[in-house]
Design a protein around this motif. Structure first.
Motif, PDB file in Angstrom:
ATOM      1  N   TYR A  30       0.863  -1.177   0.000  1.00  0.00           N
ATOM      2  CA  TYR A  30       0.000   0.000   0.000  1.00  0.00           C
ATOM      3  C   TYR A  30       0.896   1.222   0.000  1.00  0.00           C
ATOM      4  CZ  TYR A  30      -3.869  -3.034   1.442  1.00  0.00           C
ATOM      5  OH  TYR A  30      -4.828  -4.008   1.510  1.00  0.00           O
ATOM      6  N   ALA A  67       2.297  -5.333   2.723  1.00  0.00           N
ATOM      7  CA  ALA A  67       1.286  -6.121   3.440  1.00  0.00           C
ATOM      8  C   ALA A  67       1.486  -7.622   3.230  1.00  0.00           C
ATOM      9  CB  ALA A  67      -0.105  -5.701   2.985  1.00  0.00           C
ATOM     10  N   PRO A  79      -1.889 -13.744  12.350  1.00  0.00           N
ATOM     11  CA  PRO A  79      -2.003 -12.622  13.292  1.00  0.00           C
ATOM     12  C   PRO A  79      -2.759 -11.449  12.674  1.00  0.00           C
ATOM     13  CG  PRO A  79       0.303 -13.301  12.986  1.00  0.00           C
ATOM     14  CD  PRO A  79      -0.501 -14.041  11.981  1.00  0.00           C
ATOM     15  N   SER A  80      -3.335 -10.631  13.539  1.00  0.00           N
ATOM     16  CA  SER A  80      -4.038  -9.443  13.069  1.00  0.00           C
ATOM     17  C   SER A  80      -3.064  -8.533  12.325  1.00  0.00           C
ATOM     18  CB  SER A  80      -4.638  -8.719  14.277  1.00  0.00           C
ATOM     19  OG  SER A  80      -5.375  -7.609  13.835  1.00  0.00           O
ATOM     20  N   GLY A  81      -3.495  -8.026  11.181  1.00  0.00           N
ATOM     21  CA  GLY A  81      -2.667  -7.097  10.417  1.00  0.00           C
ATOM     22  C   GLY A  81      -1.617  -7.760   9.555  1.00  0.00           C
ATOM     23  N   CYS A  82      -1.704  -9.084   9.378  1.00  0.00           N
ATOM     24  CA  CYS A  82      -0.645  -9.779   8.630  1.00  0.00           C
ATOM     25  C   CYS A  82      -0.915  -9.809   7.121  1.00  0.00           C
ATOM     26  CB  CYS A  82      -0.457 -11.202   9.152  1.00  0.00           C
ATOM     27  SG  CYS A  82      -1.782 -12.330   8.707  1.00  0.00           S
ATOM     28  N   GLY A  83      -2.071  -9.323   6.692  1.00  0.00           N
ATOM     29  CA  GLY A  83      -2.316  -9.240   5.256  1.00  0.00           C
ATOM     30  C   GLY A  83      -3.350 -10.213   4.706  1.00  0.00           C
ATOM     31  N   LYS A  84      -4.147 -10.822   5.569  1.00  0.00           N
ATOM     32  CA  LYS A  84      -5.132 -11.817   5.112  1.00  0.00           C
ATOM     33  C   LYS A  84      -6.209 -11.171   4.239  1.00  0.00           C
ATOM     34  CE  LYS A  84      -6.176 -12.873   9.373  1.00  0.00           C
ATOM     35  NZ  LYS A  84      -5.313 -11.890  10.045  1.00  0.00           N
ATOM     36  N   THR A  85      -6.780 -10.071   4.742  1.00  0.00           N
ATOM     37  CA  THR A  85      -7.823  -9.386   3.966  1.00  0.00           C
ATOM     38  C   THR A  85      -7.241  -8.840   2.671  1.00  0.00           C
ATOM     39  OG1 THR A  85      -9.093  -8.828   5.936  1.00  0.00           O
ATOM     40  CG2 THR A  85      -9.427  -7.419   4.019  1.00  0.00           C
ATOM     41  N   THR A  86      -6.028  -8.317   2.753  1.00  0.00           N
ATOM     42  CA  THR A  86      -5.353  -7.787   1.562  1.00  0.00           C
ATOM     43  C   THR A  86      -5.222  -8.889   0.500  1.00  0.00           C
ATOM     44  OG1 THR A  86      -4.121  -6.232   2.938  1.00  0.00           O
ATOM     45  CG2 THR A  86      -3.173  -6.765   0.791  1.00  0.00           C
ATOM     46  N   GLU A 131     -13.743 -13.567   7.544  1.00  0.00           N
ATOM     47  CA  GLU A 131     -14.299 -13.595   8.896  1.00  0.00           C
ATOM     48  C   GLU A 131     -15.827 -13.410   8.892  1.00  0.00           C
ATOM     49  OE1 GLU A 131     -12.003 -11.774  12.034  1.00  0.00           O
ATOM     50  OE2 GLU A 131     -10.693 -10.859  10.549  1.00  0.00           O
ATOM     51  N   HIS A 163      -9.962 -15.892  12.525  1.00  0.00           N
ATOM     52  CA  HIS A 163      -9.039 -15.873  13.665  1.00  0.00           C
ATOM     53  C   HIS A 163      -9.287 -17.062  14.574  1.00  0.00           C
ATOM     54  CE1 HIS A 163      -6.840 -12.114  13.380  1.00  0.00           C
ATOM     55  NE2 HIS A 163      -7.924 -11.571  12.883  1.00  0.00           N
ATOM     56  N   ARG A 223       3.055  -9.757   9.329  1.00  0.00           N
ATOM     57  CA  ARG A 223       3.295  -8.926   8.155  1.00  0.00           C
ATOM     58  C   ARG A 223       4.787  -8.725   7.893  1.00  0.00           C
ATOM     59  NH1 ARG A 223       4.063  -3.700   6.843  1.00  0.00           N
ATOM     60  NH2 ARG A 223       4.120  -2.945   8.983  1.00  0.00           N
ATOM     61  N   GLU A 232       1.442  -6.883  14.261  1.00  0.00           N
ATOM     62  CA  GLU A 232       0.791  -5.641  14.635  1.00  0.00           C
ATOM     63  C   GLU A 232      -0.264  -5.834  15.683  1.00  0.00           C
ATOM     64  OE1 GLU A 232      -0.520  -3.745  11.096  1.00  0.00           O
ATOM     65  OE2 GLU A 232       1.491  -2.950  10.755  1.00  0.00           O
TER      66      GLU A 232
HETATM   67  N1  LIG Z   1      -6.184   0.552   2.362  1.00  0.00           N
HETATM   68  C1  LIG Z   1      -5.040   0.463   3.044  1.00  0.00           C
HETATM   69  N2  LIG Z   1      -4.108   1.439   2.964  1.00  0.00           N
HETATM   70  C2  LIG Z   1      -2.939   1.337   3.622  1.00  0.00           C
HETATM   71  N3  LIG Z   1      -2.582   0.282   4.382  1.00  0.00           N
HETATM   72  C3  LIG Z   1      -3.480  -0.713   4.510  1.00  0.00           C
HETATM   73  C4  LIG Z   1      -4.754  -0.682   3.850  1.00  0.00           C
HETATM   74  N4  LIG Z   1      -5.418  -1.831   4.155  1.00  0.00           N
HETATM   75  C5  LIG Z   1      -4.612  -2.520   4.977  1.00  0.00           C
HETATM   76  N5  LIG Z   1      -3.460  -1.862   5.189  1.00  0.00           N
HETATM   77  C6  LIG Z   1      -2.335  -2.338   5.988  1.00  0.00           C
HETATM   78  O1  LIG Z   1      -1.909  -3.576   5.452  1.00  0.00           O
HETATM   79  C7  LIG Z   1      -1.591  -4.486   6.502  1.00  0.00           C
HETATM   80  C8  LIG Z   1      -2.433  -5.742   6.356  1.00  0.00           C
HETATM   81  O2  LIG Z   1      -3.795  -5.401   6.569  1.00  0.00           O
HETATM   82  P1  LIG Z   1      -4.961  -6.481   6.417  1.00  0.00           P
HETATM   83  O3  LIG Z   1      -6.251  -5.758   6.612  1.00  0.00           O
HETATM   84  O4  LIG Z   1      -4.779  -7.205   5.147  1.00  0.00           O
HETATM   85  O5  LIG Z   1      -4.651  -7.437   7.649  1.00  0.00           O
HETATM   86  P2  LIG Z   1      -5.477  -8.668   8.201  1.00  0.00           P
HETATM   87  O6  LIG Z   1      -4.540  -9.823   8.285  1.00  0.00           O
HETATM   88  O7  LIG Z   1      -6.726  -8.860   7.420  1.00  0.00           O
HETATM   89  O8  LIG Z   1      -5.817  -8.194   9.689  1.00  0.00           O
HETATM   90  P3  LIG Z   1      -7.091  -8.555  10.623  1.00  0.00           P
HETATM   91  O9  LIG Z   1      -6.875  -9.961  11.061  1.00  0.00           O
HETATM   92  O10 LIG Z   1      -6.960  -7.587  11.756  1.00  0.00           O
HETATM   93  O11 LIG Z   1      -8.330  -8.360   9.811  1.00  0.00           O
HETATM   94  C9  LIG Z   1      -1.805  -3.727   7.804  1.00  0.00           C
HETATM   95  O12 LIG Z   1      -0.565  -3.203   8.202  1.00  0.00           O
HETATM   96  C10 LIG Z   1      -2.751  -2.601   7.428  1.00  0.00           C
HETATM   97  O13 LIG Z   1      -2.519  -1.463   8.234  1.00  0.00           O
END
Ligand SMILES: Nc1ncnc2c1ncn2[C@@H]1O[C@H](COP(=O)(O)OP(=O)(O)OP(=O)(O)O)[C@@H](O)[C@H]1O
Ligand SMILES: [Mg+2]
Length: 300
Positions: free
Chosen positions: A41, A54, A73-80, A193, A226, A244, A296
């Protein structure tokens, strides 16, 4: 530019023969292939130092009819990662392919189910389910309504077609959401989720229903959660993401036959599998190179 590491090829652990006779069946061709996927990002006009990496070196292969769960883990990039597979965001490195072709962008071959059902409040349950079919103008209204009724039946809501979303519980709304996603007959169902905001008891019922529906419709599913027990109950394989920048450090095979019954959760084999996945997730198994970013947040 940021550093490159060698490809992080996930290691398969656990019982290697799959739940549907993977040992006896010929190998199935890959439906989704992620190879060394990198996603970053960067806000427009910002410096290189403001890039958030990410996902890096993510490798995953899904065959048709697979049900694969991702935990991490939270913030590791799964949703991305899921968003990139859905075609909502581009990748910055590696390849992401469906049936051998690069993912071009969002398409009716993929459907995403988010944590919040976000139904259209002014449309009835039935009309929410037909919505995607109307958008694509894929079939006559009467046909669309017939299909929607069938799906509502499948998710246990046949008596609620004329209700409005506000008249349903959270769990019922999420069932409508699932029926809506299935209505377009996606080849790949992506779930982020989806049951996270549903109470524990309803959630267990919904898990069994989702598995039943996916088996009945022969859907390929990639499900982020999770909840390790949820992943173990649903999946043929559980992929554990690193902190991440996320990539899959370990794939754990789940040996249980479908259909899976609620009592499976109390079996020693199931509890041992949950332990095994937790070990990978919380330490010991997960790789953490010297340059790996700190997690994170905590795993819930
Ligand atoms: N639109 C965005 N712009 C900038 N950074 C982003 C954006 N979306 C996510 N991030 C960053 O990318 C990283 C991964 O985010 P992501 O949402 O993919 O994590 P996640 O594994 O789904 O977390 P969770 O389990 O909390 O849902 C995080 O550091 C987040 O801050
Ligand atoms: Mg997320």
């Amino acid at each position: 530019m940021s550093r490159r590491r060698g490809p992080a090829v996930p290691q398969l652990v656990g019982v290697s023969s799959g739940p549907r006779g993977a040992g006896a069946d010929p190998p199935r061709p890959a439906h989704l292939t992620a190879s060394n996927v990198r996603i970053e990002y960067r806000a427009p006009g910002t410096a290189d130092s403001d890039i958030t990496l990410a996902v890096d070196n993510a490798n995953l292969e899904l065959s048709r009819s697979d049900f694969v769960c991702i935990v991490g883990p939270s913030g590791c990039g799964k949703t991305t990662f899921l968003n990139a597979i859905a075609g909502f965001i581009p990748i910055n490195g590696g390849t992401l392919q469906l049936d051998g072709s690069d993912i071009p962008g969002p398409g009716p071959d993929r459907a995403m189910v988010f944590q919040q059902a976000s139904l259209l409040p002014w449309r009835s349950v039935l009309d929410n389910v037909t919505y995607g079919l109307e958008l694509g103008r894929r079939m006559k209204r009467s046909q669309a309504r017939d299909r929607a009724r069938g799906l509502l039946d499948l998710v246990g809501l046949s008596g609620f077609a004329d209700r409005y979303p506000a008249q349903l519980s959270g769990g019922m709304q999420q069932r409508v959401n699932l029926a809506r996603a299935l209505a377009v007959e996606p080849e790949l169902l992506l779930l982020d989720e989806p049951f996270a905001s549903i109470d524990a008891q309803t959630r267990e019922v919904m898990q069994a229903e989702l598995l039943r529906v996916c088996t009945a419709q022969d859907v390929t599913a990639l499900f982020v959660t999770h909840d390790i027990a949820e992943a173990a109950f649903l999946a043929d394989r559980v992929c554990v993401f690193s902190p991440r920048p996320g990539h899959i450090v370990r794939e754990v095979a789940v040996p249980f036959e479908r259909p899976r019954h609620q009592r499976l959760r109390r079996s020693p084999e199931f509890l041992a599998l949950v332990d095994e996945i937790a070990d990978v997730l919380y330490g010991g198994g997960a790789e953490a190179g010297p340059d790996a970013a700190a997690p994170e947040g905590d795993v819930h």
